[in-house]
Design an enzyme around this catalytic site. Sequence first.
Site, PDB file in Angstrom:
ATOM      1  N   TYR A 142       0.860  -1.187   0.000  1.00  0.00           N
ATOM      2  CA  TYR A 142       0.000   0.000   0.000  1.00  0.00           C
ATOM      3  C   TYR A 142       0.892   1.232   0.000  1.00  0.00           C
ATOM      4  O   TYR A 142       1.854   1.303   0.767  1.00  0.00           O
ATOM      5  CB  TYR A 142      -0.889   0.002   1.243  1.00  0.00           C
ATOM      6  N   ASP A 240       9.317   2.673  -0.078  1.00  0.00           N
ATOM      7  CA  ASP A 240       8.282   3.334   0.719  1.00  0.00           C
ATOM      8  C   ASP A 240       8.427   2.836   2.156  1.00  0.00           C
ATOM      9  O   ASP A 240       7.993   1.737   2.493  1.00  0.00           O
ATOM     10  CB  ASP A 240       6.900   3.017   0.148  1.00  0.00           C
ATOM     11  N   LYS A 268       4.389   8.057   9.496  1.00  0.00           N
ATOM     12  CA  LYS A 268       4.029   7.393  10.758  1.00  0.00           C
ATOM     13  C   LYS A 268       4.988   7.751  11.894  1.00  0.00           C
ATOM     14  O   LYS A 268       4.839   8.821  12.460  1.00  0.00           O
ATOM     15  CB  LYS A 268       3.850   5.901  10.510  1.00  0.00           C
TER      16      LYS A 268
HETATM   17  C1  LIG Z   1       0.287   4.304   5.870  1.00  0.00           C
HETATM   18  C2  LIG Z   1       1.063   4.136   4.600  1.00  0.00           C
HETATM   19  C3  LIG Z   1       1.023   5.073   3.562  1.00  0.00           C
HETATM   20  C4  LIG Z   1       0.038   6.228   3.557  1.00  0.00           C
HETATM   21  O1  LIG Z   1       0.299   7.121   4.594  1.00  0.00           O
HETATM   22  P1  LIG Z   1      -0.898   8.117   5.073  1.00  0.00           P
HETATM   23  O2  LIG Z   1      -0.220   8.996   6.051  1.00  0.00           O
HETATM   24  O3  LIG Z   1      -1.961   7.240   5.630  1.00  0.00           O
HETATM   25  O4  LIG Z   1      -1.346   8.834   3.846  1.00  0.00           O
HETATM   26  C5  LIG Z   1       1.869   4.923   2.495  1.00  0.00           C
HETATM   27  N1  LIG Z   1       2.728   3.892   2.436  1.00  0.00           N
HETATM   28  C6  LIG Z   1       2.798   2.957   3.404  1.00  0.00           C
HETATM   29  C7  LIG Z   1       3.779   1.857   3.293  1.00  0.00           C
HETATM   30  C8  LIG Z   1       1.952   3.029   4.505  1.00  0.00           C
HETATM   31  O5  LIG Z   1       1.965   2.061   5.429  1.00  0.00           O
END
Ligand SMILES: *Cc1c(COP(=O)(O)O)cnc(C)c1O
Length: 430
Positions: A142, A240, A268
């Site tokens: 994701y 990512d 995060k």
């Molecule tokens: C949570 C997440 C996102 C999106 O981040 P948001 O702050 O929710 O927009 C993108 N990449 C990864 C791997 C994630 O776990």
Amino acid sequence: MATHEDLYAKACRVIPGGVDSPVRAFNAVGGTPIFVASGKGAYLTLADGRKVLDCCCSWGAMILGHADPGIVEAVSQAAARGTTFGIATPGEAELAERIVARIPFVDKVRLVNSGTEAVMTAIRLARGVTGRDLIIKCEGCYHGHSDGLLVSAGSGAMTAGDGTQPASAGIPTPIAEETLVVPYNDAEAVAAVLAAHSGRVAAVILEPVAGNMGCVPPKPGYLKAVQEAAHAAGALFICDEVINAWRFGLGLYSAAAGLEPDIVTMGKVIGGGFPLAAVGARAAIMDALAPTGRVYQAGTLSGNPVAVAAAIETLDRLAADPPYARLAAMAERIERGVNAAAERHGVPLRVQRHATIFTPFATDTLPVTNLAESKRCDAALYGRFFHGMLDRGVYLEPSQFEVNFVSAAHTDADIDLFLQAADDTFATLG
Ligand SMILES: *Cc1c(COP(=O)(O)O)cnc(C)c1O
């Protein structure tokens, strides 16, 4: 005191599905979503007055636990100085320096408001600097909810890399077609798609340790092989690390693993519980961003001073007293304890863990190495396990396509409570 049912009904009248992010709904586990009144350390006080051990930790962001006094003090002081100016503030470079210092292949970062924005910017940068359009992503990873990344492929089309289909309505077909999907943990599939679209792929993007199909670690050699295949094809390699960054140690998983991605995204943990994320790369790539370069990116609240204060306090505290060995030890106790109890009770559920993150998969066959295997796990059994744990005072992620977290505020006594709850839950499931 309010019931979750009343709060949910009230919210549903004015908010679609009653939640501001679909992962908060209990679609995967059934029942009424919970509402939180407050949090302190490792615990949540729910709107109905119940206290539960929190293993969501705001999807990993709250690595120091809830309402940490140092964070509260830092953000209170920042807020008292003014909450946003739309003008540069000195703290932004202070935070950027702390991030850059820990990542050998990152000279500069741009601060944004969410992981979605960070990845969206990374993709635009990759396209801007390569002059190519196509992106390769992994099934089950994701990368936020921007158009081009909400795409998966039917399994037949996956390895061939043709025929994509969006995972959401509202995404124009021409945009979905710019994203090619391969299975995670399969470097040969990446090489095959790169070869089939020679000279057209801007970047390969993945989560180094996947966290959005449950906890799925990379196989040995996989990430290096993907990086090499991307570079051999003239494409960029994007890691990512919105979950991974500062979650397993100070800095990035990719750096610790000896990789050298061209662009990285973080979120995060580094936001300290506020809407803050970052995209980073070497200067040559980052300077392609406006105002120095022609790749446009902007944000009214980007580098917000309150969020920056929380982020600096978080990174400084982690550096001063790294909690990672203790977090991993607690997660390992959960892994061993849950798996032994499940086996004892004859319940086909096993925890898969990487360092400080873990997922209870409703299967007795580990490892789970990709989305297809993750999807084979028993969703109904996971739902019963989830509710059994919640009834006994432990809040897990409301889906097994997610990872659970422990924070520096969790203690060994909390892990005892977790394992007792699991044992008692299994007794009702066996
Ligand atoms: C949570 C997440 C996102 C999106 O981040 P948001 O702050 O929710 O927009 C993108 N990449 C990864 C791997 C994630 O776990």
